[in-house]
Design a protein around this motif. Structure first.
Motif, PDB file in Angstrom:
ATOM      1  N   ALA A 110      58.759  31.712  81.845  1.00 19.39           N
ATOM      2  CA  ALA A 110      59.462  32.584  82.781  1.00 19.39           C
ATOM      3  C   ALA A 110      60.539  33.365  82.042  1.00 19.39           C
ATOM      4  CB  ALA A 110      60.077  31.747  83.904  1.00 19.39           C
ATOM      5  N   GLU A 111      60.753  34.624  82.456  1.00 17.86           N
ATOM      6  CA  GLU A 111      61.620  35.520  81.694  1.00 17.86           C
ATOM      7  C   GLU A 111      63.113  35.313  81.944  1.00 17.86           C
ATOM      8  OE1 GLU A 111      60.336  39.499  82.354  1.00 17.86           O
ATOM      9  OE2 GLU A 111      58.568  39.297  81.093  1.00 17.86           O
ATOM     10  N   SER A 112      63.472  34.557  82.964  1.00 18.10           N
ATOM     11  CA  SER A 112      64.889  34.320  83.224  1.00 18.10           C
ATOM     12  C   SER A 112      65.436  33.286  82.239  1.00 18.10           C
ATOM     13  CB  SER A 112      65.087  33.824  84.656  1.00 18.10           C
ATOM     14  OG  SER A 112      64.536  32.532  84.822  1.00 18.10           O
ATOM     15  N   LYS A 113      66.750  33.172  82.227  1.00 14.64           N
ATOM     16  CA  LYS A 113      67.374  32.205  81.325  1.00 14.64           C
ATOM     17  C   LYS A 113      67.105  30.763  81.757  1.00 14.64           C
ATOM     18  CE  LYS A 113      71.833  32.364  83.735  1.00 14.64           C
ATOM     19  NZ  LYS A 113      73.278  32.616  83.586  1.00 14.64           N
ATOM     20  N   TYR A 114      66.579  30.596  82.958  1.00 16.24           N
ATOM     21  CA  TYR A 114      66.258  29.255  83.456  1.00 16.24           C
ATOM     22  C   TYR A 114      64.810  28.855  83.162  1.00 16.24           C
ATOM     23  CZ  TYR A 114      70.592  30.078  85.982  1.00 16.24           C
ATOM     24  OH  TYR A 114      71.888  30.372  86.297  1.00 16.24           O
ATOM     25  N   GLY A 115      64.031  29.760  82.584  1.00 16.67           N
ATOM     26  CA  GLY A 115      62.680  29.392  82.183  1.00 16.67           C
ATOM     27  C   GLY A 115      62.721  28.333  81.096  1.00 16.67           C
ATOM     28  N   PRO A 116      61.830  27.342  81.122  1.00 15.79           N
ATOM     29  CA  PRO A 116      61.887  26.221  80.168  1.00 15.79           C
ATOM     30  C   PRO A 116      61.966  26.654  78.705  1.00 15.79           C
ATOM     31  CG  PRO A 116      60.302  25.763  81.885  1.00 15.79           C
ATOM     32  CD  PRO A 116      60.748  27.172  82.094  1.00 15.79           C
ATOM     33  N   ILE A 117      61.102  27.566  78.269  1.00 22.03           N
ATOM     34  CA  ILE A 117      61.084  27.965  76.862  1.00 22.03           C
ATOM     35  C   ILE A 117      62.307  28.810  76.524  1.00 22.03           C
ATOM     36  CG2 ILE A 117      59.785  29.165  75.078  1.00 22.03           C
ATOM     37  CD1 ILE A 117      58.502  26.581  76.057  1.00 22.03           C
ATOM     38  N   ASN A 118      62.629  29.780  77.374  1.00 22.78           N
ATOM     39  CA  ASN A 118      63.811  30.605  77.127  1.00 22.78           C
ATOM     40  C   ASN A 118      65.082  29.770  77.148  1.00 22.78           C
ATOM     41  OD1 ASN A 118      63.157  33.339  76.570  1.00 22.78           O
ATOM     42  ND2 ASN A 118      62.541  33.652  78.687  1.00 22.78           N
ATOM     43  N   ASN A 119      65.161  28.833  78.084  1.00 21.12           N
ATOM     44  CA  ASN A 119      66.331  27.966  78.170  1.00 21.12           C
ATOM     45  C   ASN A 119      66.488  27.123  76.914  1.00 21.12           C
ATOM     46  OD1 ASN A 119      68.552  26.615  79.161  1.00 21.12           O
ATOM     47  ND2 ASN A 119      67.390  25.272  80.497  1.00 21.12           N
ATOM     48  N   LEU A 120      65.361  26.627  76.391  1.00 20.98           N
ATOM     49  CA  LEU A 120      65.386  25.821  75.167  1.00 20.98           C
ATOM     50  C   LEU A 120      65.844  26.657  73.973  1.00 20.98           C
ATOM     51  CD1 LEU A 120      64.698  23.119  73.766  1.00 20.98           C
ATOM     52  CD2 LEU A 120      62.366  23.979  73.473  1.00 20.98           C
ATOM     53  N   LEU A 121      65.314  27.873  73.854  1.00 19.60           N
ATOM     54  CA  LEU A 121      65.688  28.743  72.733  1.00 19.60           C
ATOM     55  C   LEU A 121      67.143  29.199  72.830  1.00 19.60           C
ATOM     56  CD1 LEU A 121      62.452  30.952  72.510  1.00 19.60           C
ATOM     57  CD2 LEU A 121      63.081  29.024  71.048  1.00 19.60           C
ATOM     58  N   LEU A 122      67.610  29.467  74.038  1.00 22.30           N
ATOM     59  CA  LEU A 122      69.008  29.861  74.227  1.00 22.30           C
ATOM     60  C   LEU A 122      69.954  28.708  73.907  1.00 22.30           C
ATOM     61  CD1 LEU A 122      68.676  31.923  77.540  1.00 22.30           C
ATOM     62  CD2 LEU A 122      69.392  32.830  75.311  1.00 22.30           C
ATOM     63  N   SER A 123      69.584  27.516  74.345  1.00 20.35           N
ATOM     64  CA  SER A 123      70.424  26.343  74.087  1.00 20.35           C
ATOM     65  C   SER A 123      70.510  26.032  72.605  1.00 20.35           C
ATOM     66  CB  SER A 123      69.870  25.129  74.846  1.00 20.35           C
ATOM     67  OG  SER A 123      69.819  25.371  76.229  1.00 20.35           O
ATOM     68  N   ALA A 124      69.407  26.267  71.878  1.00 18.48           N
ATOM     69  CA  ALA A 124      69.390  26.004  70.435  1.00 18.48           C
ATOM     70  C   ALA A 124      70.049  27.120  69.638  1.00 18.48           C
ATOM     71  CB  ALA A 124      67.958  25.808  69.963  1.00 18.48           C
ATOM     72  N   GLY A 125      70.415  28.207  70.301  1.00 18.20           N
ATOM     73  CA  GLY A 125      71.057  29.321  69.616  1.00 18.20           C
ATOM     74  C   GLY A 125      70.109  30.182  68.813  1.00 18.20           C
ATOM     75  N   ILE A 126      68.809  30.058  69.062  1.00 20.11           N
ATOM     76  CA  ILE A 126      67.820  30.845  68.320  1.00 20.11           C
ATOM     77  C   ILE A 126      67.796  32.289  68.818  1.00 20.11           C
ATOM     78  CG2 ILE A 126      65.363  31.032  67.742  1.00 20.11           C
ATOM     79  CD1 ILE A 126      65.178  28.009  68.011  1.00 20.11           C
ATOM     80  N   ILE A 127      67.982  32.473  70.113  1.00 16.97           N
ATOM     81  CA  ILE A 127      67.996  33.814  70.697  1.00 16.97           C
ATOM     82  C   ILE A 127      69.283  33.996  71.497  1.00 16.97           C
ATOM     83  CG2 ILE A 127      65.489  34.042  70.792  1.00 16.97           C
ATOM     84  CD1 ILE A 127      65.617  33.266  73.733  1.00 16.97           C
ATOM     85  N   ASN A 128      69.653  35.255  71.747  1.00 16.75           N
ATOM     86  CA  ASN A 128      70.870  35.549  72.510  1.00 16.75           C
ATOM     87  C   ASN A 128      70.585  35.984  73.936  1.00 16.75           C
ATOM     88  OD1 ASN A 128      72.552  35.045  70.251  1.00 16.75           O
ATOM     89  ND2 ASN A 128      72.129  37.119  69.469  1.00 16.75           N
ATOM     90  N   GLU A 129      69.355  36.422  74.197  1.00 16.77           N
ATOM     91  CA  GLU A 129      68.967  36.819  75.549  1.00 16.77           C
ATOM     92  C   GLU A 129      67.516  36.427  75.775  1.00 16.77           C
ATOM     93  OE1 GLU A 129      67.809  41.455  74.413  1.00 16.77           O
ATOM     94  OE2 GLU A 129      69.572  41.025  75.661  1.00 16.77           O
ATOM     95  N   PRO A 130      67.121  36.232  77.048  1.00 15.70           N
ATOM     96  CA  PRO A 130      65.751  35.784  77.333  1.00 15.70           C
ATOM     97  C   PRO A 130      64.695  36.743  76.804  1.00 15.70           C
ATOM     98  CG  PRO A 130      67.144  35.585  79.279  1.00 15.70           C
ATOM     99  CD  PRO A 130      67.940  36.347  78.271  1.00 15.70           C
ATOM    100  N   ILE A 131      63.617  36.184  76.306  1.00 18.07           N
ATOM    101  CA  ILE A 131      62.496  36.976  75.803  1.00 18.07           C
ATOM    102  C   ILE A 131      61.595  37.366  76.976  1.00 18.07           C
ATOM    103  CG2 ILE A 131      60.492  36.978  74.269  1.00 18.07           C
ATOM    104  CD1 ILE A 131      61.909  34.918  72.562  1.00 18.07           C
ATOM    105  N   LYS A 132      61.125  38.603  76.981  1.00 19.00           N
ATOM    106  CA  LYS A 132      60.252  39.092  78.044  1.00 19.00           C
ATOM    107  C   LYS A 132      58.798  38.706  77.739  1.00 19.00           C
ATOM    108  CE  LYS A 132      63.238  42.972  79.275  1.00 19.00           C
ATOM    109  NZ  LYS A 132      63.332  44.439  79.445  1.00 19.00           N
ATOM    110  N   PHE A 133      58.478  37.430  78.017  1.00 20.29           N
ATOM    111  CA  PHE A 133      57.138  36.935  77.706  1.00 20.29           C
ATOM    112  C   PHE A 133      56.072  37.529  78.615  1.00 20.29           C
ATOM    113  CE2 PHE A 133      59.652  33.316  75.991  1.00 20.29           C
ATOM    114  CZ  PHE A 133      59.142  33.321  74.705  1.00 20.29           C
ATOM    115  N   VAL A 134      56.448  38.027  79.796  1.00 14.33           N
ATOM    116  CA  VAL A 134      55.472  38.487  80.781  1.00 14.33           C
ATOM    117  C   VAL A 134      55.399  40.005  80.857  1.00 14.33           C
ATOM    118  CG1 VAL A 134      54.719  38.322  83.188  1.00 14.33           C
ATOM    119  CG2 VAL A 134      55.858  36.380  82.108  1.00 14.33           C
ATOM    120  N   THR A 135      56.525  40.687  80.726  1.00 12.58           N
ATOM    121  CA  THR A 135      56.558  42.138  80.888  1.00 12.58           C
ATOM    122  C   THR A 135      56.737  42.895  79.582  1.00 12.58           C
ATOM    123  OG1 THR A 135      58.938  42.079  81.326  1.00 12.58           O
ATOM    124  CG2 THR A 135      57.461  41.930  83.236  1.00 12.58           C
ATOM    125  N   GLY A 136      57.112  42.238  78.495  1.00  9.45           N
ATOM    126  CA  GLY A 136      57.247  42.910  77.216  1.00  9.45           C
ATOM    127  C   GLY A 136      55.908  43.396  76.689  1.00  9.45           C
TER     128      GLY A 136
END
Length: 342
Positions: free
Chosen positions: A147-173
């Motif tokens: 899911a593209e929001s910051k609450y999506g499992p993968i985006n939330n994990l990457l944000l928490s680990a500091g790998i990314i600064n904003e959610p990745i658009k996995f569905v609409t990008g």
């Protein structure tokens, strides 16, 4: 001497009963496949079948291929069709290349007699299982995980680990969504491809591998010099079936969307066909759908023919030509000798 009853039994032919057993297949084929195929070609020319319909004639093909014949509608349809055609090839090639590499490596690994791998059956079942899961379930699973929001499992994990600064658009990008569909298709089908390649390897003559092992050939040399050349027919079959399935790709691109708005960069030709057949309400245009189906059919035939031509056995063709030349020379010599046998 045989009696009249015995002669009668011998004279009865049971071959005709075989036609009764296969008759249901041909009836079902004609009703559900042959007639719809013929009707598709008819609709591609006559559109919705209305005399007042502006899409009657070859205008459907002109609009799709050249963007002419229907004003502004032609240009829009032309751009959309070629966009979906490009998406189809990008997504198919992007999932087929890693799929065939992974499947071939695993097939060679599981069939290598030198390797004593425990639990081969378990791994085969686990790797094949994604192939039997319904596409709707797979699409729902990946939509939930990515899911593209910051609450999506993968985006939330990457944000928490500091790998990314904003959610990745996995569905609409653009490439994010294409990459996800490539990954899903590869994940779903590599197990099936692996099983087919394994069956091809296991059907090869084991004496060839034994002789190579006695000669001291390594596993890599055996794979390159023996397995790959002899596995070419199965590789060709895999390529053609994957190409046909890839060009008809529908389920995952159709369902892997955010809400009801589909991503233009993941829409395939099959989705284009379905939209114009069902969803362009209140007046869906069957002519565009049928014309796109016919074009896709012709592209499949063309690519399949080119694939078979490029993978033909040139040595066997040369031998056939040589045999024909020898027979021709022999007949000419016999003709010179008055038809006498040599």
């Amino acid at each position: 001497m045989a009696s009249a009853a015995q002669r009668k039994i011998r004279s009865i032919s049971y071959a005709k009963y075989g036609y009764f057993f296969i008759l249901p297949f041909f009836l079902v084929y004609c009703f559900f496949q042959l007639w719809p195929l013929i009707n598709t070609f008819i609709l591609s020319v006559y559109g919705n079948g209305k005399k007042v319909d502006e899409f009657v004639g070859l205008g459907n093909f002109q609009a799709l291929l050249f963007g002419t014949g229907m004003g502004r509608t032609s240009s829009a349809i032309h751009e959309t069709f070629f966009q979906t055609l490009g998406n189809t090839f990008i997504v198919w090639i992007g999932n087929f290349i890693p799929q065939i590499i992974i499947s071939l490596a695993l097939a060679a690994w599981f069939t290598d007699a030198k390797l004593k791998i425990r639990g081969k059956g378990f791994f085969k079942v686990v790797m094949y299982m994604p192939n039997i899961i319904t596409a709707a379930s797979v699409a729902a699973l990946f939509l939930s995980l990515f899911a593209e929001s910051k609450y999506g499992p993968i985006n939330n994990l990457l944000l928490s680990a500091g790998i990314i600064n904003e959610p990745i658009k996995f569905v609409t990008g653009v490439w994010q969504s294409r990459g996800m569909i490539m990954f899903i298709q590869c994940w779903m089908w590599f197990g099936n491809t692996m099983i087919m390649l394994m069956s091809g390897i296991m059907g090869l003559n084991p004496s060839l591998f034994e002789a190579a092992n006695i000669d001291g050939a390594s596993s890599g040399q055996i794979f390159r010099k023996i397995t790959l050349p002899l596995l070419r027919p199965m590789m060709l079959y895999t390529l053609v079936t994957s190409m046909i399935g890839g060009l008809q790709m529908f389920d995952i691109p159709y369902m892997y969307t955010k809400g009801t708005q589909r991503n233009l960069y993941t829409k395939t030709v099959a989705v284009f066909i379905y939209e114009h057949f069902r969803e362009k309400m209140p007046t869906p245009n069957c002519g565009f759908s049928a014309a796109a189906s016919v074009i896709l059919f012709l592209i499949t035939i063309l690519l399949g023919s080119v694939t078979f031509y490029m993978n033909r056995d040139t040595d066997e063709i040369a031998k056939k030509k040589e045999r024909k030349a020898n027979m021709k020379a022999l007949k000419a010599k016999q003709k010179q000798l008055g038809g006498m046998d040599i």
